[in-house]
Design an enzyme around this catalytic site. Structure first.
Site, PDB file in Angstrom:
ATOM      1  N   SER A 143      19.871  24.845  14.143  1.00 57.32           N
ATOM      2  CA  SER A 143      19.683  26.185  14.719  1.00 57.32           C
ATOM      3  C   SER A 143      19.037  27.057  13.648  1.00 57.32           C
ATOM      4  O   SER A 143      19.126  26.743  12.450  1.00 57.32           O
ATOM      5  CB  SER A 143      21.055  26.769  15.080  1.00 57.32           C
ATOM      6  N   TYR A 156      30.048  28.857  13.774  1.00 57.99           N
ATOM      7  CA  TYR A 156      28.756  28.286  14.179  1.00 57.99           C
ATOM      8  C   TYR A 156      27.784  28.250  12.999  1.00 57.99           C
ATOM      9  O   TYR A 156      27.147  27.229  12.732  1.00 57.99           O
ATOM     10  CB  TYR A 156      28.185  29.128  15.328  1.00 57.99           C
TER      11      TYR A 156
HETATM   12  P1  NAD Z   1      24.581  23.557  26.435  1.00 55.30           P
HETATM   13  O1  NAD Z   1      25.910  24.224  26.531  1.00 55.30           O
HETATM   14  O2  NAD Z   1      23.630  23.679  27.581  1.00 55.30           O
HETATM   15  O3  NAD Z   1      24.771  22.002  26.130  1.00 55.30           O
HETATM   16  C1  NAD Z   1      25.729  21.531  25.225  1.00 55.30           C
HETATM   17  C2  NAD Z   1      25.990  20.071  25.487  1.00 55.30           C
HETATM   18  O4  NAD Z   1      27.019  19.632  24.593  1.00 55.30           O
HETATM   19  C3  NAD Z   1      26.490  19.793  26.908  1.00 55.30           C
HETATM   20  O5  NAD Z   1      25.965  18.585  27.390  1.00 55.30           O
HETATM   21  C4  NAD Z   1      28.002  19.680  26.704  1.00 55.30           C
HETATM   22  O6  NAD Z   1      28.638  18.886  27.696  1.00 55.30           O
HETATM   23  C5  NAD Z   1      28.024  18.995  25.356  1.00 55.30           C
HETATM   24  N1  NAD Z   1      29.336  19.105  24.721  1.00 55.30           N
HETATM   25  C6  NAD Z   1      30.061  20.214  24.442  1.00 55.30           C
HETATM   26  N2  NAD Z   1      31.246  19.880  23.926  1.00 55.30           N
HETATM   27  C7  NAD Z   1      31.284  18.522  23.869  1.00 55.30           C
HETATM   28  C8  NAD Z   1      32.246  17.562  23.439  1.00 55.30           C
HETATM   29  N3  NAD Z   1      33.445  17.935  22.962  1.00 55.30           N
HETATM   30  N4  NAD Z   1      31.936  16.255  23.543  1.00 55.30           N
HETATM   31  C9  NAD Z   1      30.752  15.851  24.049  1.00 55.30           C
HETATM   32  N5  NAD Z   1      29.794  16.718  24.468  1.00 55.30           N
HETATM   33  C10 NAD Z   1      30.061  18.025  24.379  1.00 55.30           C
HETATM   34  O7  NAD Z   1      23.941  24.099  25.078  1.00 55.30           O
HETATM   35  P2  NAD Z   1      22.453  24.057  24.460  1.00 55.30           P
HETATM   36  O8  NAD Z   1      22.036  25.463  24.272  1.00 55.30           O
HETATM   37  O9  NAD Z   1      21.580  23.116  25.176  1.00 55.30           O
HETATM   38  O10 NAD Z   1      22.823  23.507  23.013  1.00 55.30           O
HETATM   39  C11 NAD Z   1      22.462  22.227  22.548  1.00 55.30           C
HETATM   40  C12 NAD Z   1      22.369  22.254  21.029  1.00 55.30           C
HETATM   41  O11 NAD Z   1      21.320  23.145  20.636  1.00 55.30           O
HETATM   42  C13 NAD Z   1      23.641  22.746  20.330  1.00 55.30           C
HETATM   43  O12 NAD Z   1      23.887  22.003  19.164  1.00 55.30           O
HETATM   44  C14 NAD Z   1      23.290  24.172  19.973  1.00 55.30           C
HETATM   45  O13 NAD Z   1      24.028  24.642  18.871  1.00 55.30           O
HETATM   46  C15 NAD Z   1      21.824  24.041  19.666  1.00 55.30           C
HETATM   47  N6  NAD Z   1      21.089  25.308  19.729  1.00 55.30           N
HETATM   48  C16 NAD Z   1      21.015  26.019  20.882  1.00 55.30           C
HETATM   49  C17 NAD Z   1      20.316  27.216  20.879  1.00 55.30           C
HETATM   50  C18 NAD Z   1      20.199  28.065  22.109  1.00 55.30           C
HETATM   51  O14 NAD Z   1      19.729  29.200  21.984  1.00 55.30           O
HETATM   52  N7  NAD Z   1      20.561  27.589  23.280  1.00 55.30           N
HETATM   53  C19 NAD Z   1      19.703  27.670  19.710  1.00 55.30           C
HETATM   54  C20 NAD Z   1      19.791  26.919  18.558  1.00 55.30           C
HETATM   55  C21 NAD Z   1      20.487  25.724  18.571  1.00 55.30           C
END
Ligand code: NAD
Length: 261
Positions: A143, A156
């Site tokens: 991130s 985070y």
């Molecule tokens: P999201 O909530 O849409 O997806 C998260 C995924 O992780 C889901 O499939 C969920 O089921 C899974 N998950 C959560 N807890 C779990 C567990 N205990 N065991 C197995 N799976 C689990 O979120 P996203 O925004 O797509 O995030 C994905 C990644 O991208 C994360 O690591 C997040 O930190 C990172 N990220 C997101 C953003 C953003 O703005 N959305 C920005 C930077 C980084």
């Protein structure tokens, strides 16, 4: 690059960025293991759609990323049923927004476990097979918060800075073995994870939803728009290609200029 014959394991791929990255790898021919939480019927629909849309093999693991035993079993089963894990994308992640003095301990521990420690376990389990084949691609979805902080996100930000350190260290350890290890650092991407933090941010900062979007989220991003999931998948697509063989230990920003400031 055509990924036919390669197998990719993407953690947290039942939603958001993980699902988009998984589908983009399948589109290029990779067989998949998807993982994540959610409604069993919806997950089965997504899994079957990947097989139908792209004519690849796709299996699902319900391993909980807070449970090391389940994580190891997921990687072992993937290798047993698919023959290898050539591409590992550590993407599962959660968020919680609160001032540190009222930050619940269980939320802090869960964020560190899912966002950081799970990647240690998947990498440890997948590396021996990659070393045997002298080819592997590991991508940690970190991130912008791997590089800079924001208030009220202590767990985070700590977890994502940890992911950057883990990425660089493992990259050095396997540099001569045909395996690359990189971190992709998105800015704000409109996914369920971001949507869910709006109410707590409204509370922590005493703002309306529109104010949170404009003054907190997009204020950090010079492009003033959310990064798209396809833009993140595009960078992953490059990193798994042969052209990226010399790119390792890199912390790559896909953040609309956020961390250039
Ligand atoms: P999201 O909530 O849409 O997806 C998260 C995924 O992780 C889901 O499939 C969920 O089921 C899974 N998950 C959560 N807890 C779990 C567990 N205990 N065991 C197995 N799976 C689990 O979120 P996203 O925004 O797509 O995030 C994905 C990644 O991208 C994360 O690591 C997040 O930190 C990172 N990220 C997101 C953003 C953003 O703005 N959305 C920005 C930077 C980084």
């Amino acid at each position: 690059m055509n990924l036919k014959g390669k197998t990719a394991l993407v953690t947290g791929s039942t939603s958001g960025i993980g699902l988009t990255v998984a589908r983009s790898l399948a589109q290029r021919g990779a067989n998949l293991i998807i993982n994540g939480l959610g409604d069993a019927q919806e997950i089965e629909t997504q899994r079957a759609a990947i097989e139908d849309d792209f004519r690849v093999r796709c299996s699902y693991s319900d391993a909980d990323m807070t449970e090391p035993v389940q994580i190891r079993a997921m990687v072992e089963q993937a290798i047993e049923s698919h023959g290898a894990v050539d591409i590992l994308i550590n993407n599962a992640g959660i968020q919680f927004v609160s001032p540190i003095d009222t930050f619940p301990e269980d939320r802090f521990n869960a964020i560190i476990a899912i966002n950081l420690v799970s990647a240690f376990h998947t990498i440890k389990a997948a590396l021996p097979g990659m070393k045997r084949k002298r080819w592997g691609r590991i991508i940690n979805i970190a991130s912008a918060h791997a590089l800079v902080a924001s208030p009220f996100k202590s767990a985070y930000v700590a977890s994502k800075h940890g992911v950057a350190g883990l990425t660089k260290t493992v990259a050095l350890e396997v540099a001569t073995e045909g395996i690359t290890v990189n971190a992709v650092c998105p800015g704000y991407v409109w996914t369920p994870l971001v949507e869910r933090q709006i109410p707590d941010t409204m509370k922590s900062r005493n703002m309306t939803e529109q104010e949170v979007k404009e003054k907190v989220l997009l204020a950090a991003q010079p492009t003033r728009r959310f990064v798209t999931m396809d833009e993140v998948a595009g960078v992953c697509g490059y990193l798994v290609s042969e052209s990226a063989a010399s790119m390792t230990g890199a912390i790559l920003s896909v953040d609309g200029g956020w961390t250039a400031q």
